[in-house]
Design an enzyme around this catalytic site. Structure first.
Site, PDB file in Angstrom:
ATOM      1  N   LYS A   1       0.909  -1.250   0.151  1.00 18.84           N
ATOM      2  CA  LYS A   1       0.059   0.047   0.039  1.00 18.84           C
ATOM      3  C   LYS A   1       0.859   1.477   0.032  1.00 18.84           C
ATOM      4  CE  LYS A   1      -4.059  -2.150   1.005  1.00 18.84           C
ATOM      5  NZ  LYS A   1      -3.938  -3.715   0.898  1.00 18.84           N
TER       6      LYS A   1
HETATM    7  C1  LIG Z   1      -4.586  -4.666   0.378  1.00 17.21           C
HETATM    8  C2  LIG Z   1      -3.761  -5.851   0.438  1.00 17.21           C
HETATM    9  C3  LIG Z   1      -4.107  -6.867  -0.678  1.00 17.21           C
HETATM   10  C4  LIG Z   1      -5.236  -6.758  -1.748  1.00 17.21           C
HETATM   11  O1  LIG Z   1      -5.097  -5.856  -2.616  1.00 17.21           O
HETATM   12  P1  LIG Z   1      -6.277  -5.005  -3.522  1.00 17.21           P
HETATM   13  O2  LIG Z   1      -5.558  -4.143  -4.366  1.00 17.21           O
HETATM   14  O3  LIG Z   1      -7.181  -4.536  -2.466  1.00 17.21           O
HETATM   15  O4  LIG Z   1      -6.846  -6.215  -4.077  1.00 17.21           O
HETATM   16  C5  LIG Z   1      -3.430  -7.959  -0.780  1.00 17.21           C
HETATM   17  N1  LIG Z   1      -2.199  -8.231   0.096  1.00 17.21           N
HETATM   18  C6  LIG Z   1      -1.914  -7.283   0.958  1.00 17.21           C
HETATM   19  C7  LIG Z   1      -0.780  -7.713   1.861  1.00 17.21           C
HETATM   20  C8  LIG Z   1      -2.562  -6.130   1.040  1.00 17.21           C
HETATM   21  O5  LIG Z   1      -2.260  -5.148   1.902  1.00 17.21           O
END
Ligand SMILES: *Cc1c(COP(=O)(O)O)cnc(C)c1O
Length: 493
Positions: free
Chosen positions: A107
């Site tokens: 993120k």
């Molecule tokens: C947010 C997240 C996901 C999912 O990603 P999306 O873009 O919401 O599909 C997968 N793995 C981790 C570790 C995340 O933080």
């Protein structure tokens, strides 16, 4: 320019789309056209330069200097190491490590630039209000958003997470955030979907909007419904390709597959946009955990979110209402906003089925699979045995689905697995999976953290060191129904 997936708004600038977050009245902003970008033109550039080239065409009301300034985050030391997103060769595939940012989850790749995108967007309207960012999180977004927005002038942030529904490290990361403008709320008796629905409800409330306006505050979102979250994610797919070329692993046809551990579909949608821009991607592989609503959809064409919700060891994928999927269906239906409206009509109560032409297009673009808890733990162990590489539970789900894809298709295309979190973020479950190799106590999260470091010889990421000793700002407890009142109390009364 940007338009709404539901046909209720057209001709919006990037600044407008980023400031608003989602379309008032429902729908998500999508680019009206896609620029072409050849990877050949990006060879030899730094990550920041690639980011600038990828993002610039989508930010037509931003100056080139502003974008150059924004992408500096990738080289100013906030990401550890030289490369913010290294492609690590493992076996005969590549792992794109997207977790070298301050919070050890992918993120950060977007949330470190979103505050600047927002700041620049607001400048265009000469707005003098402060911004109130509301974020629903299943774990990782919360901390990454808090870190991105803390101590930002003119910005306040409130994060809602399901109390008891995130890992101890994730919770600690959030409650130890510094900054006077950061707030954390633990939603009691609610899962992520309920947090997200409650936050969407606030965005949709005109009374609340007016009351906040009187206090010189406007809402925005840092969830991946915001275009400013998706845009920076397109960059690393180009980056992965460039690295594979450099490492000499691209197959003669010149294409790659990507595997994406999926929740809200933002990361996968970014891969799709990269493909649309001309990046030679063959198959996009969508990996879900036991909350396998997407895997079912790709098989049947029925999206059925009214089903039991599972709390898993990959909590950031515990999502049944996958927001960005609307953007995907918009493209797969041939940009048919009427269809999108009928599918996302509230009266459908979380279930709809698409027409066969749309389903065919979906299946031709994406291969979908899922892994249960047992398989996830097993994959962490078998990958360690086979490659001495340790996956976090989210990426392990992706790895398992990739193995299933390989046995089903025998496709030899070079494949990139998007690794979305550092294994240290989920140490106790990773150590549990590796119990054969480590005698650390996996029921103590902090001991497991040290144990994992010992086992792998990898350093604990800076953002996770000493977390158990940092001063904590306890989260405010709140029920899903009470969220609106709480916001009123905090910012209006
Ligand atoms: C947010 C997240 C996901 C999912 O990603 P999306 O873009 O919401 O599909 C997968 N793995 C981790 C570790 C995340 O933080």
């Amino acid at each position: 320019m940007y338009e709404s997936t539901r046909g209720n708004l057209y001709g919006q600038t990037a600044s407008q789309a980023i400031t608003l977050g989602m379309v008032p009245g429902g729908g998500l902003f999508v680019p009206s056209t896609f620029p072409n970008l050849n990877w050949q033109d990006l060879q030899g550039l730094t990550y920041g330069e690639v980011a600038k080239r990828v993002m610039m065409p989508y930010l037509s009301d931003f100056s080139e200097e502003a974008v150059a300034e924004i992408v500096k985050v990738y080289s100013d030391g906030r990401f550890d190491g030289e490369d913010p997103a290294p492609l690590v060769p493992v076996g005969n595939f590549g792992v794109l490590e997207l977790w070298h940012g301050p919070t050890a989850a992918f993120k950060d790749m977007a949330l470190q630039v979103l505050p600047d995108l927002l700041k620049n967007s607001l400048k265009h309207f000469n707005r003098e209000e402060d911004v109130l960012i509301l974020v629903a999180t299943s774990g990782d977004t919360g901390k990454a958003a808090l870190e991105g927005f803390k101590d930002r002038e003119g910005m306040h942030i409130v994060v809602f997470y399901p109390a008891g529904g995130v890992s101890p490290v994730q919770e600690r990361q959030m409650t130890t955030t510094e900054g006077l403008n950061t707030h954390v709320v633990g939603v009691v008796g609610g899962n992520f979907d309920q947090c997200q629905t409650a936050v969407k409800g606030i965005f949709a409330s005109d009374t609340l909007k007016t009351q906040l306006q009187e206090k010189k505050l406007i809402f925005s979102s840092a969830n991946s419904i915001n275009w400013g979250r998706l845009l920076p994610q397109i960059v690393y797919y180009y980056w992965a390709y460039l690295q594979a070329v450099k490492q000499g692993t691209i197959t003669p046809e010149g294409k790659i597959n990507v595997v994406v551990p999926t929740g809200n579909f933002g990361n996968l949608q970014a891969a799709f946009y990269a493909k649309r821009m001309g990046l030679p991607i063959n198959r996009i592989i969508c990996a879900s955990n036991s909350n396998n609503v997407l895997a079912d959809f790709f098989k049947t064409g029925v999206y059925q979110s009214q089903r039991p919700f599972f709390q898993t060891i990959s909590p950031s994928m515990d999502i049944l209402v996958s927001s960005n999927f609307e953007r995907f269906l918009y493209e797969m239906s041939g940009r048919d906003s009427e269809k999108i409206q009928s599918w996302y009509n509230a009266s459908n109560q979380g279930e709809f089925s698409v027409d066969s032409a749309t389903l065919k297009e979906c299946q031709a673009t994406v291969y979908a699979g899922w892994a249960n808890e047992e398989e996830t733990l097993q994959t962490i162990a078998s990958s360690y045995e086979d490659y001495r590489y340790v996956f976090d539970p989210h990426t392990a789900v992706a790895m398992k689905v990739y193995e299933d894809y390989l046995s089903a298709t025998k496709d030899q295309t070079f494949t990139v697995i998007a690794s979305t979190a550092s294994p240290f973020k989920f140490s106790s479950n990773v150590i549990r999976a590796l119990a054969k190799y480590s005698n650390s106590n996996c029921s103590d999260e902090w001991e497991a953290l040290a144990g994992l470091s010992q086992l792998t010889g990898w350093k604990i990421p800076l953002g996770l060191q000493g977390l158990d000793k940092k001063p904590e700002k306890k989260a405010t407890p709140c029920s899903p129904e009470g969220i609106k009142e709480l916001i009123k109390k905090m910012f209006i009364e």
